[in-house]
Design a protein around this motif. Structure first.
Motif, PDB file in Angstrom:
ATOM      1  N   ASP A  98       0.746  -1.147   0.047  1.00 61.78           N
ATOM      2  CA  ASP A  98      -0.110   0.098   0.098  1.00 61.78           C
ATOM      3  C   ASP A  98       0.743   1.346  -0.079  1.00 61.78           C
ATOM      4  OD1 ASP A  98      -2.358  -1.476   0.156  1.00 61.78           O
ATOM      5  OD2 ASP A  98      -2.545  -1.228   2.212  1.00 61.78           O
ATOM      6  N   MET A  99       1.972   1.224   0.586  1.00 62.09           N
ATOM      7  CA  MET A  99       2.774   2.442   0.825  1.00 62.09           C
ATOM      8  C   MET A  99       3.380   2.816  -0.545  1.00 62.09           C
ATOM      9  SD  MET A  99       6.429   0.916   2.726  1.00 62.09           S
ATOM     10  CE  MET A  99       7.116   2.313   2.994  1.00 62.09           C
ATOM     11  N   TRP A 100       3.564   2.038  -1.400  1.00 61.40           N
ATOM     12  CA  TRP A 100       3.770   2.350  -2.753  1.00 61.40           C
ATOM     13  C   TRP A 100       3.011   3.426  -3.563  1.00 61.40           C
ATOM     14  CZ3 TRP A 100       8.567   0.672  -5.287  1.00 61.40           C
ATOM     15  CH2 TRP A 100       9.371  -0.205  -4.572  1.00 61.40           C
ATOM     16  N   PHE A 101       1.793   3.468  -3.142  1.00 58.79           N
ATOM     17  CA  PHE A 101       1.189   4.347  -3.786  1.00 58.79           C
ATOM     18  C   PHE A 101       0.553   5.597  -2.936  1.00 58.79           C
ATOM     19  CE2 PHE A 101       0.602  -0.096  -4.882  1.00 58.79           C
ATOM     20  CZ  PHE A 101       0.651  -0.140  -6.298  1.00 58.79           C
ATOM     21  N   PRO A 102       0.976   6.726  -3.116  1.00 57.88           N
ATOM     22  CA  PRO A 102       0.992   7.572  -2.376  1.00 57.88           C
ATOM     23  C   PRO A 102      -0.362   8.442  -2.088  1.00 57.88           C
ATOM     24  CG  PRO A 102       1.965   8.376  -4.536  1.00 57.88           C
ATOM     25  CD  PRO A 102       1.840   7.073  -4.364  1.00 57.88           C
ATOM     26  N   GLU A 103      -1.440   7.961  -2.899  1.00 56.20           N
ATOM     27  CA  GLU A 103      -2.787   8.248  -2.474  1.00 56.20           C
ATOM     28  C   GLU A 103      -3.240   7.575  -1.300  1.00 56.20           C
ATOM     29  OE1 GLU A 103      -1.836   8.787  -6.895  1.00 56.20           O
ATOM     30  OE2 GLU A 103      -1.635   7.050  -5.365  1.00 56.20           O
ATOM     31  N   THR A 104      -2.664   6.416  -0.806  1.00 62.40           N
ATOM     32  CA  THR A 104      -3.306   5.698   0.324  1.00 62.40           C
ATOM     33  C   THR A 104      -3.001   6.339   1.685  1.00 62.40           C
ATOM     34  OG1 THR A 104      -1.340   4.259   0.425  1.00 62.40           O
ATOM     35  CG2 THR A 104      -2.947   3.562  -0.901  1.00 62.40           C
ATOM     36  N   THR A 105      -1.729   6.875   1.774  1.00 64.60           N
ATOM     37  CA  THR A 105      -1.368   7.618   2.807  1.00 64.60           C
ATOM     38  C   THR A 105      -1.765   8.894   2.873  1.00 64.60           C
ATOM     39  OG1 THR A 105       0.869   6.180   2.821  1.00 64.60           O
ATOM     40  CG2 THR A 105       0.880   8.099   4.355  1.00 64.60           C
ATOM     41  N   ARG A 106      -1.833   9.618   1.783  1.00 62.41           N
ATOM     42  CA  ARG A 106      -2.202  10.852   1.684  1.00 62.41           C
ATOM     43  C   ARG A 106      -3.844  10.970   2.037  1.00 62.41           C
ATOM     44  NH1 ARG A 106      -0.896  15.439  -0.609  1.00 62.41           N
ATOM     45  NH2 ARG A 106       0.871  15.075   0.430  1.00 62.41           N
ATOM     46  N   THR A 107      -4.804  10.175   1.744  1.00 64.50           N
ATOM     47  CA  THR A 107      -5.990   9.846   2.118  1.00 64.50           C
ATOM     48  C   THR A 107      -6.059   9.602   3.631  1.00 64.50           C
ATOM     49  OG1 THR A 107      -6.448   8.816   0.093  1.00 64.50           O
ATOM     50  CG2 THR A 107      -7.829   8.687   1.978  1.00 64.50           C
ATOM     51  N   LEU A 108      -5.138   8.714   4.179  1.00 65.61           N
ATOM     52  CA  LEU A 108      -5.355   8.610   5.733  1.00 65.61           C
ATOM     53  C   LEU A 108      -4.777   9.839   6.554  1.00 65.61           C
ATOM     54  CD1 LEU A 108      -3.570   5.119   6.051  1.00 65.61           C
ATOM     55  CD2 LEU A 108      -5.794   5.792   6.338  1.00 65.61           C
ATOM     56  N   ALA A 109      -4.028  10.777   5.850  1.00 67.77           N
ATOM     57  CA  ALA A 109      -3.618  12.009   6.492  1.00 67.77           C
ATOM     58  C   ALA A 109      -4.649  12.975   6.406  1.00 67.77           C
ATOM     59  CB  ALA A 109      -2.532  12.834   5.952  1.00 67.77           C
ATOM     60  N   ALA A 110      -5.365  12.618   5.390  1.00 65.43           N
ATOM     61  CA  ALA A 110      -6.612  13.741   4.790  1.00 65.43           C
ATOM     62  C   ALA A 110      -7.944  13.458   5.945  1.00 65.43           C
ATOM     63  CB  ALA A 110      -7.066  13.825   3.556  1.00 65.43           C
ATOM     64  N   MET A 111      -7.952  12.207   6.383  1.00 65.83           N
ATOM     65  CA  MET A 111      -8.699  11.895   7.509  1.00 65.83           C
ATOM     66  C   MET A 111      -8.314  12.105   8.611  1.00 65.83           C
ATOM     67  SD  MET A 111      -9.606   7.936   5.440  1.00 65.83           S
ATOM     68  CE  MET A 111     -10.847   7.528   6.892  1.00 65.83           C
ATOM     69  N   GLY A 112      -7.282  12.725   8.908  1.00 63.37           N
ATOM     70  CA  GLY A 112      -6.861  13.188  10.172  1.00 63.37           C
ATOM     71  C   GLY A 112      -5.748  12.285  10.904  1.00 63.37           C
ATOM     72  N   ALA A 113      -5.289  11.251  10.252  1.00 63.02           N
ATOM     73  CA  ALA A 113      -4.236  10.399  10.755  1.00 63.02           C
ATOM     74  C   ALA A 113      -2.945  11.013  11.094  1.00 63.02           C
ATOM     75  CB  ALA A 113      -4.105   9.276  10.025  1.00 63.02           C
ATOM     76  N   GLU A 114      -2.778  10.837  12.223  1.00 59.75           N
ATOM     77  CA  GLU A 114      -1.182  11.662  12.637  1.00 59.75           C
ATOM     78  C   GLU A 114      -0.046  10.834  12.820  1.00 59.75           C
ATOM     79  OE1 GLU A 114      -2.842  15.003  15.715  1.00 59.75           O
ATOM     80  OE2 GLU A 114      -3.286  12.957  16.010  1.00 59.75           O
ATOM     81  N   VAL A 115      -0.392   9.284  12.752  1.00 56.30           N
ATOM     82  CA  VAL A 115       0.536   8.300  13.029  1.00 56.30           C
ATOM     83  C   VAL A 115      -0.143   7.157  12.137  1.00 56.30           C
ATOM     84  CG1 VAL A 115       1.793   6.616  14.361  1.00 56.30           C
ATOM     85  CG2 VAL A 115       0.909   8.587  15.430  1.00 56.30           C
ATOM     86  N   ILE A 116       0.802   6.637  11.100  1.00 55.04           N
ATOM     87  CA  ILE A 116       0.558   5.491  10.327  1.00 55.04           C
ATOM     88  C   ILE A 116       1.121   4.279  10.766  1.00 55.04           C
ATOM     89  CG2 ILE A 116       0.586   4.433   7.714  1.00 55.04           C
ATOM     90  CD1 ILE A 116      -1.204   7.202   8.272  1.00 55.04           C
ATOM     91  N   LEU A 117       0.492   3.248  10.824  1.00 54.21           N
ATOM     92  CA  LEU A 117       0.900   1.747  11.309  1.00 54.21           C
ATOM     93  C   LEU A 117       0.994   1.136  10.107  1.00 54.21           C
ATOM     94  CD1 LEU A 117      -1.336   1.704  14.518  1.00 54.21           C
ATOM     95  CD2 LEU A 117       1.053   2.417  14.628  1.00 54.21           C
ATOM     96  N   HIS A 118       2.062   0.463   9.904  1.00 57.54           N
ATOM     97  CA  HIS A 118       2.176  -0.112   8.476  1.00 57.54           C
ATOM     98  C   HIS A 118       2.909  -1.504   8.706  1.00 57.54           C
ATOM     99  CE1 HIS A 118       2.587  -0.004   4.315  1.00 57.54           C
ATOM    100  NE2 HIS A 118       3.821  -0.358   4.241  1.00 57.54           N
ATOM    101  N   PRO A 119       2.402  -2.619   8.917  1.00 53.88           N
ATOM    102  CA  PRO A 119       3.186  -3.824   9.040  1.00 53.88           C
ATOM    103  C   PRO A 119       3.529  -4.369   7.277  1.00 53.88           C
ATOM    104  CG  PRO A 119       0.784  -4.123   9.366  1.00 53.88           C
ATOM    105  CD  PRO A 119       1.131  -2.792   9.229  1.00 53.88           C
TER     106      PRO A 119
END
Length: 289
Positions: A144-165
């Motif tokens: 998922d991390m290879w697609f910048p839209e995924t992390t950007r969407t989480l940030a736009a939803m207010g995420a301050e920490v991304i947990l990424h196994p």
């Protein structure tokens, strides 16, 4: 309160088999040695191995065991991910368990590592959750991390920490380390990218701060990684800029460009369509002499 302690667990595990007792042992050891830890994060597919043959419906017995551990130690627990069976479909699914032993949400990996991760469906729902009096967390898995839209969407939803196994055992791990730093910087968030070791990954888990700074990078062996974060740092940098400079989230919000390519009603992207099928590379024929 803005301080919060998260421990990543990078561990050896069986590629095909039940690793839950080993995970239980790591949690027991971790909480004995570092009782200040409030959240524990494992790597992708560590619980039940990387074979879809072990897929099972959720909730399941393994998930319940993790719920009991979370309640026992009063921790938030993300036990990596497991293959989930839903009718005739299989998903790569992550559970988020709160300190009362309750599953508060599940996330299905959006981008299976195709064409190599064959037979696995992609999820379609972004997932964030709130830790009371601390902040908002988002989850994603490996590719998922290879697609910048995924992390950007989480940030736009207010995420301050991304947990990424993740479960990366391939030669592109060095690139992923750069992607983790980039995702943290351009979204001004903490990024916890926890990999497996041995058969379940080549290690080098990384924890990144909201300026893209490396807080810790693990080696290739087993490692427990307890890190105290300060959510006020995220809020301050989102307010005043990365190192007092760029404010990418605000700039993205206030953009003039529409990115209409992503809104195509037909789904047609002529250049991308020209790239051919998503398939494993074929071996070239070698002329015999």
């Amino acid at each position: 309160m803005s301080y919060f302690t998260i421990a990543g667990v990078q561990m050896y595990a069986l590629h095909h088999g039940d690793n839950t007792e080993a995970m239980r042992h790591r949690i027991d050891l971790l909480m004995s040695r570092f009782p200040q830890v409030q959240m524990v994060l494992f790597s992708e597919l560590v619980a039940n191995g990387a074979s879809t043959h072990h897929a099972q419906p959720m909730p399941c017995v393994m998930e319940e065991m993790f719920c009991q551990l979370a309640e026992k130690y009063r921790i938030w627990l993300i036990p990596g991910s497991m293959f989930e069976q839903v009718d005739d479909k299989i998903y790569n699914t992550l559970s988020v368990i709160n300190p009362r032993g309750q599953v508060v949400c599940r996330y299905r990996k959006m981008f299976p590592f195709r064409p190599y991760e064959a037979g696995v469906e992609g999820g379609s729902e972004f997932v964030t959750f709130d830790v009371p009096n601390i902040g908002r967390f988002g989850v994603s898995i490996c590719y998922d991390m290879w697609f910048p839209e995924t992390t950007r969407t989480l940030a736009a939803m207010g995420a301050e920490v991304i947990l990424h196994p993740t479960m990366t055992d391939t030669i592109d791990r060095d690139i992923e380390l750069s992607i983790a730093r980039t995702n943290a910087a351009i979204n001004q968030c903490y990024f916890f990218d926890i990999n497996g070791a041995g058969a379940m990954g080549n290690g080098r888990s990384i924890v990144v701060g909201p300026s893209g700074d490396v807080i810790h990078q693990a080696g290739i062996g087993e490692e427990i990684i307890p890190v105290e974060i300060d959510l006020n740092r995220v809020r301050r940098e989102r307010e005043s800029g990365l190192r007092g400079l760029g404010q990418p989230l605000k700039s993205f919000r206030d953009r003039e460009v529409d990115f209409s390519l992503y809104r195509s009603e037909t789904g047609s992207t002529p250049f991308l369509d020209s790239l051919g099928p998503l398939a494993k590379p074929a071996r070239a024929d070698i002329e015999e002499y």
